[in-house]
Scaffold this active site. Sequence first.
Site, PDB file in Angstrom:
ATOM      1  N   GLU A 289     -36.517  -5.747 -34.509  1.00  0.00           N
ATOM      2  CA  GLU A 289     -37.099  -4.622 -33.781  1.00  0.00           C
ATOM      3  C   GLU A 289     -38.395  -4.169 -34.453  1.00  0.00           C
ATOM      4  O   GLU A 289     -38.455  -4.008 -35.667  1.00  0.00           O
ATOM      5  CB  GLU A 289     -36.104  -3.457 -33.753  1.00  0.00           C
ATOM      6  CG  GLU A 289     -36.616  -2.227 -33.036  1.00  0.00           C
ATOM      7  CD  GLU A 289     -35.635  -1.069 -33.122  1.00  0.00           C
ATOM      8  OE1 GLU A 289     -35.701  -0.171 -32.273  1.00  0.00           O
ATOM      9  OE2 GLU A 289     -34.800  -1.051 -34.068  1.00  0.00           O
ATOM     10  N   LYS A 357     -36.896  -1.108 -23.892  1.00  0.00           N
ATOM     11  CA  LYS A 357     -35.627  -0.451 -24.218  1.00  0.00           C
ATOM     12  C   LYS A 357     -35.323   0.669 -23.230  1.00  0.00           C
ATOM     13  O   LYS A 357     -36.177   1.494 -22.928  1.00  0.00           O
ATOM     14  CB  LYS A 357     -35.685   0.095 -25.646  1.00  0.00           C
ATOM     15  CG  LYS A 357     -34.362   0.638 -26.164  1.00  0.00           C
ATOM     16  CD  LYS A 357     -34.471   1.054 -27.624  1.00  0.00           C
ATOM     17  CE  LYS A 357     -33.137   1.525 -28.179  1.00  0.00           C
ATOM     18  NZ  LYS A 357     -33.236   1.943 -29.595  1.00  0.00           N
ATOM     19  N   CYS A 409     -31.399  -2.384 -30.789  1.00  0.00           N
ATOM     20  CA  CYS A 409     -30.793  -1.465 -31.744  1.00  0.00           C
ATOM     21  C   CYS A 409     -29.599  -0.721 -31.168  1.00  0.00           C
ATOM     22  O   CYS A 409     -28.562  -1.285 -30.850  1.00  0.00           O
ATOM     23  CB  CYS A 409     -31.868  -0.508 -32.274  1.00  0.00           C
ATOM     24  SG  CYS A 409     -31.371   0.416 -33.757  1.00  0.00           S
TER      25      CYS A 409
END
Length: 533
Positions: A289, A357, A409
């Site tokens: 990430e 995301k 994540c």
Amino acid sequence: MKKYLSKLLNKATSSLSAQLLTAAFLGAIQVFAFAPFQQWWVLYPSFVGIFLLLKKVQQQHKKLFLVSFIFNLSMFVATLHWIYVSMDLFGGMPLIISALLIVLLCAYLALFPSLALWLTYKIPTKSSVIRLLLIMPSLWLITDWLRGWVLTGFPWAYLGYSHADTVLVGFAPILGVQGITLAILLICACLTLLTLKKSPKLASLLILAVVMSGYSLKQLTFTELQPAIKVALVQGNIDQNKKWEPNELYPSILKYLELSGIRNSKDNSGNDLITAKKPAETELVIWPESAIAGLEVDMQRFLQSLSLKFTQENKALLTGIINYDVNNKDYYNSIIMLGKLPPGQGYSQTSPNRYAKHQLLPIGEFVPFEDLLRPLAPYFNLPMSSFQRGGEIQENLKFSNSTLAPALCYEIAFPELLRKNVHEKTGLIITLSNDAWFGDSIGPAQHLEIARMRAIELGRPLLRSTNNGITAIYDSLGNELGRLPSNTDAVLRRAVQPAYGQTPYQQVGQTPLFIFCLLSLISAFVLIKRKAA
């Protein structure tokens, strides 16, 4: 044995303070059921203990909700205390404020299961069987669902995560992680009934049925393995204190290039020239990430050059980066793919082979009530804490002959979000993370445990690439194929077989659990009415 338990229970319930201390102890020991301790068995004495304690509290007409709340509060504090690391090391929070915020967060989370326990013992029935086998597990699952949804949700520490190495994991591809949670709660309820000598035959048969069902289901496979692809997960171990400093951007990238087998040099005119150390086989290289800690729009020359070199080497690169929409002035925590990709999927700023995301982390990636909170402390102004959300359902990423379902994540903790993005021809699950925010705490181990469950639920290999650990690979059954030690810069290379197909959970999600809850509560209501008649 019964005499000893009775004496112990009387002592633990002799006063309100004794009840609260006992509840706090029973809740706190649950942390040992989860990674990195993985002592799954502690859940059983914990829940049997609290069920017996609440029965006693109910009979004494004392503080039923308070005892339930302390039980769950201590559980969450013990399990989530590691969040203080980000506040202390990177947020500029005084210790007392950090501690207070953690307690407030845990108190909020504790409200959900506490409501389930309180209602379980407030509903008027004298039948322990109805209370423990029908009402309690249904209410627990409902409040767990609410905890994972209200205010964007925080679905951490579901009970089922602790049992990935037991026979009960067989329920995961059928019902998801919460199917395991249901099995755990039913066994705990039956053990309590056995302790109370209530319906011992029913309790014993139900425990046997749950365990044998889990064992039988564990033998099944629902997806079909495909030809292996070579992957390389790069763990850069970049210092989190320096990562977002402008002068650290290119040194970090050069480190990732070096670890990936590519070095940066200069041509005769002094221009950057990316070269390879040696010819490489077809390989998917994965960086974590925001490995490229800069804006994609500002790095086009470098990224185009990098993509060209990866293409020449017959490799593809999947990496985290920050996407900035210059028209709307919005930031997105993103994944892009460079290098050797299917036709029409090659790298560009408008390439479909990218992901933004969706499930953002509160405070870390967006600040609720930001006009109020941002001025209070540096913690509410962490780097890149003003992201916009990508779509809930996005196209899979593509590499070679396979497709990849990404999760960034915190998103990996949302099983339904990932399930909606996995299709019959999705071959792999990819999750990129940066747990450096939480230092050497138990948080990264819990995060990995959660990610592993997604592989089991969906019957697909999972590749997890992180900045400083824990980088790991799991196969389609959740078996570990390799991991890198934390706080080291290294590369994890493996040949991984994608898997196609659909697990029952992938097809129907949590619908069977909702049906179970509805039917159980209706049955409990009918039985209570009949007994009262």
